[in-house]
Design a protein around this motif. Structure first.
Motif, short mmCIF file in Angstrom:
data_model
loop_
_atom_site.label_atom_id
_atom_site.label_comp_id
_atom_site.label_asym_id
_atom_site.label_seq_id
_atom_site.Cartn_x
_atom_site.Cartn_y
_atom_site.Cartn_z
N TRP A 1 0.82 -1.21 0.00
CA TRP A 1 0.00 0.00 0.00
C TRP A 1 0.85 1.26 0.00
O TRP A 1 0.41 2.31 -0.47
N LYS A 2 2.08 1.18 0.48
CA LYS A 2 2.98 2.34 0.43
C LYS A 2 3.34 2.68 -1.02
O LYS A 2 3.37 3.86 -1.41
N TYR B 1 1.47 1.88 -3.55
CA TYR B 1 0.23 2.36 -4.15
C TYR B 1 0.02 3.85 -3.88
O TYR B 1 -0.39 4.60 -4.77
N ALA B 2 0.35 4.28 -2.65
CA ALA B 2 0.18 5.70 -2.29
C ALA B 2 1.07 6.60 -3.15
O ALA B 2 0.71 7.73 -3.46
N LYS B 3 2.23 6.08 -3.53
CA LYS B 3 3.17 6.89 -4.32
C LYS B 3 2.89 6.84 -5.81
O LYS B 3 3.13 7.81 -6.53
N THR B 4 2.41 5.70 -6.29
CA THR B 4 2.29 5.50 -7.74
C THR B 4 0.87 5.39 -8.25
O THR B 4 0.63 5.46 -9.45
N ASP B 5 -0.09 5.20 -7.33
CA ASP B 5 -1.49 4.98 -7.69
C ASP B 5 -1.64 3.71 -8.53
O ASP B 5 -2.56 3.58 -9.35
N ARG B 6 -0.72 2.75 -8.33
CA ARG B 6 -0.79 1.47 -9.03
C ARG B 6 -0.61 0.37 -7.98
O ARG B 6 0.14 0.50 -7.03
N LEU B 7 -1.33 -0.73 -8.19
CA LEU B 7 -1.28 -1.83 -7.23
C LEU B 7 -0.14 -2.79 -7.56
O LEU B 7 -0.08 -3.36 -8.66
#
Length: 301
Positions: free
Chosen positions: A58-59, A61-67
């Protein structure tokens, strides 16, 4: 990236230079505007719908908006056997041992790429027989052992070692029981009369469901184009020790005709067997080798 192979003399440089090649290659990929294929290194890969969400980072994801999901070391996607020709002809040019140095550095760099992707890698070396074969593994400790082995190969000074490509290919095909990517570094200088046997060896690899990537290693200026000053030379067959005195201009046209015919036949037959045949000029760019590997790797996903 290009390296002056004449200056690569300290064996302790092999691992360091391989890491440099890989880091520069990855940096170039990230800067490239082209995204025909991607490579997820280290511990992450893109999340696929239907997978467990347990290991989503999730970290990231927060930076890249990708899972992305975390990948662990024991997860191995690919088995790869690097097969290096260590016959005497691969130690040409004799001043720099250019072809074998080039092959060793390429093998070391590809080993690092494989380990970064948590793929398993092993190494086989051969001349007229298989000289050694390592297990195939994806661990960091195994990679360090491979680097030590390549350092030793770098220092190999045995002379007059002939080539027996065909028999070695059959042995590699039999020893790799699971489907693997077989990457070969060789000048393929064998008895021209045994060319059909070489093709049978390559066919054996394909019959056993292996994918094959053949890097045809040459010093293109002299071995392919026969570009020498037109003055008397003494040519020495590195595998037999046979010597021949002549001026290059006397034989150049016939030599170039014969060698181009041989290379054309080799490339054609590899194409028929769906084997990737890559011309690897030792004065060329190492990134071309890593790109060829990465494209092949992407096709196997």
């Amino acid at each position: 990236m290009k390296l002056d192979l004449d200056k690569v003399k300290n064996t302790g440089q092999i691992d360091f230079l391989a890491r440099q090649l890989v880091d520069g290659f990855i940096t170039g990929l990230h800067k490239s505007p082209y995204h025909g294929f991607s490579v997820e290194f280290a511990e992450h890969h893109l999340y696929n719908s239907g997978e467990s969400t347990r290991h989503i980072d999730w970290k990231v994801y927060a930076k890249t908006d990708r899972l992305y999901t975390k990948t662990f070391e024991e997860e191995t996607n690919l088995r790869c056997q690097l097969v290096l020709d260590n016959s005497s002809s691969m130690h040409y040019p004799t001043e720099s041992k250019g072809k074998i140095k080039f092959s060793i550095l390429c093998a070391a760099a590809i080993s690092h790429l494989l380990q970064k992707q948590r793929d398993a890698v092993g190494i086989t070396t051969f001349s007229n027989k298989v000289e050694l074969t390592t297990p195939i593994s994806s661990t960091s400790s195994h990679l360090r052992k491979l680097m030590t082995l390549l350092e030793q190969l770098f220092n190999d000074t045995d002379k007059n070692k002939s080539t027996s490509v065909a028999s070695v290919l059959h042995e590699v095909a039999e020893k790799n029981h699971k489907r693997s990517l077989i990457i070969i570094f060789s000048d393929m200088f064998d008895n021209p009369d045994e060319l059909e046997d070489i093709f049978k060896g390559l066919q054996h690899l394909k019959h056993n469901k292996h994918e094959v990537l053949l890097f045809h290693v040459t010093d293109k200026q002299t071995e392919y184009s026969f570009n020498f000053e037109d003055r008397p030379y003494e040519f020495i067959d590195l595998e037999s020790g046979e010597k021949l005195k002549l001026q290059p201009g006397q034989v150049k046209d016939k030599y170039v005709e014969d060698i181009q015919k041989y290379y054309h036949e080799l490339k054609l037959r590899c194409g028929q067997l769906k084997i990737d045949f890559i011309e690897a000029d030792i004065s060329g760019d190492f990134n071309d080798i890593l790109n060829a590997y990465l494209i092949k790797r992407a096709k196997m996903k």
